[in-house]
Scaffold this motif. Structure first.
Motif, PDB file in Angstrom:
ATOM      1  N   MET A   1      -2.234   8.647 -24.976  1.00 41.33           N
ATOM      2  CA  MET A   1      -2.208   7.309 -25.785  1.00 41.33           C
ATOM      3  C   MET A   1      -1.013   7.130 -26.344  1.00 41.33           C
ATOM      4  SD  MET A   1      -4.973   6.250 -28.545  1.00 41.33           S
ATOM      5  CE  MET A   1      -4.686   7.761 -29.566  1.00 41.33           C
ATOM      6  N   SER A   2       0.050   6.482 -25.457  1.00 45.77           N
ATOM      7  CA  SER A   2       1.410   6.186 -26.183  1.00 45.77           C
ATOM      8  C   SER A   2       1.215   4.991 -27.108  1.00 45.77           C
ATOM      9  CB  SER A   2       2.164   5.869 -24.855  1.00 45.77           C
ATOM     10  OG  SER A   2       2.269   6.810 -24.125  1.00 45.77           O
ATOM     11  N   ALA A   3       2.443   4.776 -27.863  1.00 45.37           N
ATOM     12  CA  ALA A   3       2.460   3.874 -28.906  1.00 45.37           C
ATOM     13  C   ALA A   3       3.201   2.661 -28.043  1.00 45.37           C
ATOM     14  CB  ALA A   3       3.331   4.303 -30.116  1.00 45.37           C
ATOM     15  N   GLY A   4       2.428   1.836 -27.641  1.00 44.92           N
ATOM     16  CA  GLY A   4       2.901   0.752 -26.926  1.00 44.92           C
ATOM     17  C   GLY A   4       3.018  -0.458 -27.645  1.00 44.92           C
ATOM     18  N   ASN A   5       4.287  -0.778 -27.816  1.00 46.74           N
ATOM     19  CA  ASN A   5       4.635  -2.213 -28.640  1.00 46.74           C
ATOM     20  C   ASN A   5       5.312  -3.096 -28.288  1.00 46.74           C
ATOM     21  OD1 ASN A   5       7.321  -1.047 -28.863  1.00 46.74           O
ATOM     22  ND2 ASN A   5       6.857   0.027 -30.925  1.00 46.74           N
ATOM     23  N   GLY A   6       5.666  -2.877 -26.843  1.00 43.26           N
ATOM     24  CA  GLY A   6       6.578  -3.767 -26.206  1.00 43.26           C
ATOM     25  C   GLY A   6       8.013  -3.663 -26.499  1.00 43.26           C
ATOM     26  N   VAL A   7       8.461  -2.618 -27.058  1.00 44.06           N
ATOM     27  CA  VAL A   7       9.968  -2.580 -27.448  1.00 44.06           C
ATOM     28  C   VAL A   7      10.357  -1.262 -26.798  1.00 44.06           C
ATOM     29  CG1 VAL A   7      11.651  -2.159 -29.305  1.00 44.06           C
ATOM     30  CG2 VAL A   7       9.535  -3.397 -29.683  1.00 44.06           C
ATOM     31  N   ASP A   8      11.397  -1.363 -25.891  1.00 43.54           N
ATOM     32  CA  ASP A   8      12.103  -0.411 -25.300  1.00 43.54           C
ATOM     33  C   ASP A   8      12.569   0.763 -26.268  1.00 43.54           C
ATOM     34  OD1 ASP A   8      13.822   0.816 -22.895  1.00 43.54           O
ATOM     35  OD2 ASP A   8      15.124   0.633 -24.322  1.00 43.54           O
ATOM     36  N   PRO A   9      12.011   1.957 -26.052  1.00 38.69           N
ATOM     37  CA  PRO A   9      12.301   3.116 -26.812  1.00 38.69           C
ATOM     38  C   PRO A   9      13.615   3.208 -27.276  1.00 38.69           C
ATOM     39  CG  PRO A   9      10.284   3.578 -25.394  1.00 38.69           C
ATOM     40  CD  PRO A   9      11.192   2.325 -24.715  1.00 38.69           C
ATOM     41  N   ALA A  10      14.479   3.288 -26.115  1.00 31.32           N
ATOM     42  CA  ALA A  10      15.966   3.455 -26.391  1.00 31.32           C
ATOM     43  C   ALA A  10      16.512   2.479 -27.464  1.00 31.32           C
ATOM     44  CB  ALA A  10      16.617   3.435 -25.290  1.00 31.32           C
ATOM     45  N   ARG A  11      16.113   1.145 -27.388  1.00 30.93           N
ATOM     46  CA  ARG A  11      16.574   0.129 -28.036  1.00 30.93           C
ATOM     47  C   ARG A  11      15.933   0.320 -29.292  1.00 30.93           C
ATOM     48  NH1 ARG A  11      14.851  -5.504 -29.067  1.00 30.93           N
ATOM     49  NH2 ARG A  11      13.397  -5.467 -27.296  1.00 30.93           N
ATOM     50  N   ALA A  12      14.991   0.835 -29.486  1.00 40.31           N
ATOM     51  CA  ALA A  12      14.166   1.003 -30.923  1.00 40.31           C
ATOM     52  C   ALA A  12      14.903   1.959 -31.644  1.00 40.31           C
ATOM     53  CB  ALA A  12      12.522   1.398 -30.897  1.00 40.31           C
ATOM     54  N   THR A 179       2.231   3.155 -33.576  1.00 37.90           N
ATOM     55  CA  THR A 179       1.873   4.582 -33.942  1.00 37.90           C
ATOM     56  C   THR A 179       0.704   4.955 -34.937  1.00 37.90           C
ATOM     57  OG1 THR A 179       4.017   5.521 -33.543  1.00 37.90           O
ATOM     58  CG2 THR A 179       2.877   6.923 -34.355  1.00 37.90           C
ATOM     59  N   LEU A 180       0.663   4.183 -35.819  1.00 32.29           N
ATOM     60  CA  LEU A 180      -0.386   4.450 -36.805  1.00 32.29           C
ATOM     61  C   LEU A 180      -1.535   3.583 -36.321  1.00 32.29           C
ATOM     62  CD1 LEU A 180       1.877   3.486 -40.274  1.00 32.29           C
ATOM     63  CD2 LEU A 180       0.792   5.719 -39.601  1.00 32.29           C
ATOM     64  N   ASP A 181      -1.604   2.781 -35.568  1.00 31.17           N
ATOM     65  CA  ASP A 181      -2.656   1.817 -35.107  1.00 31.17           C
ATOM     66  C   ASP A 181      -3.279   3.102 -33.949  1.00 31.17           C
ATOM     67  OD1 ASP A 181      -2.618  -0.396 -36.427  1.00 31.17           O
ATOM     68  OD2 ASP A 181      -1.803  -1.446 -34.691  1.00 31.17           O
ATOM     69  N   GLY A 182      -2.421   3.750 -33.361  1.00 36.08           N
ATOM     70  CA  GLY A 182      -3.075   4.764 -32.233  1.00 36.08           C
ATOM     71  C   GLY A 182      -3.594   5.894 -32.860  1.00 36.08           C
ATOM     72  N   LEU A 183      -2.984   6.284 -33.988  1.00 35.81           N
ATOM     73  CA  LEU A 183      -3.791   7.426 -34.902  1.00 35.81           C
ATOM     74  C   LEU A 183      -5.036   6.988 -35.313  1.00 35.81           C
ATOM     75  CD1 LEU A 183      -0.386   8.871 -36.251  1.00 35.81           C
ATOM     76  CD2 LEU A 183      -1.864  10.070 -34.606  1.00 35.81           C
ATOM     77  N   LEU A 184      -5.136   5.852 -35.729  1.00 30.57           N
ATOM     78  CA  LEU A 184      -6.309   5.085 -36.651  1.00 30.57           C
ATOM     79  C   LEU A 184      -7.327   5.041 -35.681  1.00 30.57           C
ATOM     80  CD1 LEU A 184      -7.638   4.368 -39.212  1.00 30.57           C
ATOM     81  CD2 LEU A 184      -6.392   2.243 -39.284  1.00 30.57           C
ATOM     82  N   GLY A 185      -6.834   4.373 -34.351  1.00 26.21           N
ATOM     83  CA  GLY A 185      -7.805   4.050 -33.302  1.00 26.21           C
ATOM     84  C   GLY A 185      -8.319   2.439 -33.527  1.00 26.21           C
ATOM     85  N   ARG A 186      -7.545   1.818 -34.236  1.00 27.27           N
ATOM     86  CA  ARG A 186      -7.745   0.487 -34.483  1.00 27.27           C
ATOM     87  C   ARG A 186      -6.555  -0.196 -35.396  1.00 27.27           C
ATOM     88  NH1 ARG A 186     -11.276  -0.398 -39.900  1.00 27.27           N
ATOM     89  NH2 ARG A 186     -10.060  -2.248 -40.082  1.00 27.27           N
ATOM     90  N   PRO A 187      -6.456  -1.644 -35.243  1.00 34.72           N
ATOM     91  CA  PRO A 187      -5.270  -2.267 -35.972  1.00 34.72           C
ATOM     92  C   PRO A 187      -5.464  -1.983 -37.792  1.00 34.72           C
ATOM     93  CG  PRO A 187      -6.592  -3.696 -34.325  1.00 34.72           C
ATOM     94  CD  PRO A 187      -7.110  -2.448 -34.331  1.00 34.72           C
ATOM     95  N   ALA A 188      -4.482  -2.215 -38.198  1.00 33.71           N
ATOM     96  CA  ALA A 188      -4.421  -2.161 -39.507  1.00 33.71           C
ATOM     97  C   ALA A 188      -5.053  -3.346 -40.157  1.00 33.71           C
ATOM     98  CB  ALA A 188      -3.081  -2.033 -40.226  1.00 33.71           C
ATOM     99  N   LEU A 189      -5.298  -3.472 -41.510  1.00 29.61           N
ATOM    100  CA  LEU A 189      -5.706  -4.507 -42.247  1.00 29.61           C
ATOM    101  C   LEU A 189      -4.835  -5.633 -41.964  1.00 29.61           C
ATOM    102  CD1 LEU A 189      -7.229  -3.136 -45.475  1.00 29.61           C
ATOM    103  CD2 LEU A 189      -8.513  -3.347 -43.497  1.00 29.61           C
TER     104      LEU A 189
END
Length: 226
Positions: A1-12, A179-189
């Motif tokens: 389960m990767s942290a897919g946020n649409g941002v290229d990791p090298a650019r991040a 990453t936090l959403d992935g660990l939590l298994g759901r979006p934040a508040l």
């Protein structure tokens, strides 16, 4: 389960490291002694820790792994829990080593040049290649995401007493949220800002009673890593 946020990791990583460098480049010796959001660490201690993380990145990105991948950008953080013996020992190790820099300018310069080198290495890495770090194997893409996350969280730590310092990069904050959403298994508040989510998700700030009620049983999983 990767942290897919649409941002290229090298650019991040580049954005996160450049934002952190903008903070450190503008600090004088007096400011380097201010407290941070990391227990027991002054700014200069945290700067030293970030240097070692960038050095780890350089080693990992030049250490191809033959073993199978066993962590991704989310599951990597499952090993990192607050209030452990290892965390306490790590705090002491950093304080002792950071204290050996009698001249703030030397530590400042080491930080800036090491992050520049790590940024270059990130930009030339094969995203699909497997690399070894911290006893685990990740793809370079996932490693870069973890680096952007750590740099961004520590950017927030570094600037708690530096109200006029530049803020963290949006790309880094997006990586932290994913990453936090992935660990939590759901979006934040929905009303949480990226900065607040980063702080409560990593144990820098406690959940309020209202937040606990809104999260329900998921509140017991906080902090998600620290």
């Amino acid at each position: 389960m990767s942290a897919g946020n649409g941002v290229d990791p090298a650019r991040a990583v580049r954005a996160a490291y450049e934002a952190a460098s903008a903070v450190v480049a503008g600090l004088g010796d007096e400011e380097s002694w201010l407290p941070t959001g990391c227990t027991g660490w002054a700014v200069r201690d945290l700067v030293f820790h970030c240097v070692t993380d960038a050095q780890r990145a350089l080693v990992a990105l030049h250490t191809p792994a033959r073993e199978p991948v066993d962590r991704d950008a989310v599951t990597y953080w499952q090993d990192w829990r607050p209030d452990t013996v290892g965390a306490a020992n790590g705090r002491r190790w950093v304080r002792v080593n950071a204290s050996m820099f009698l001249d703030w300018g030397q530590l400042q310069g080491l930080f800036l040049e090491t992050l520049r080198a790590a940024t270059h290495a990130a930009g030339t890495a094969d995203p699909a290649g497997a690399v070894l770090t911290q006893g685990h194997v990740l793809t370079a893409r996932d490693l870069l995401t973890t680096l952007a996350v750590e740099a961004t969280v520590h950017h927030l730590d570094m600037t708690v007493r530096l109200p006029h310092a530049p803020g963290p990069a949006p790309e880094g904050l997006a990586a932290v949220r994913a990453t936090l959403d992935g660990l939590l298994g759901r979006p934040a508040l929905p009303d949480w800002t990226d900065e607040h989510y980063a702080r409560v998700g990593t144990g820098r700030a406690p959940l309020t009673e209202t937040e606990r009620a809104a999260l329900g049983p998921a509140a017991e999983r906080f902090p998600l890593f620290g």
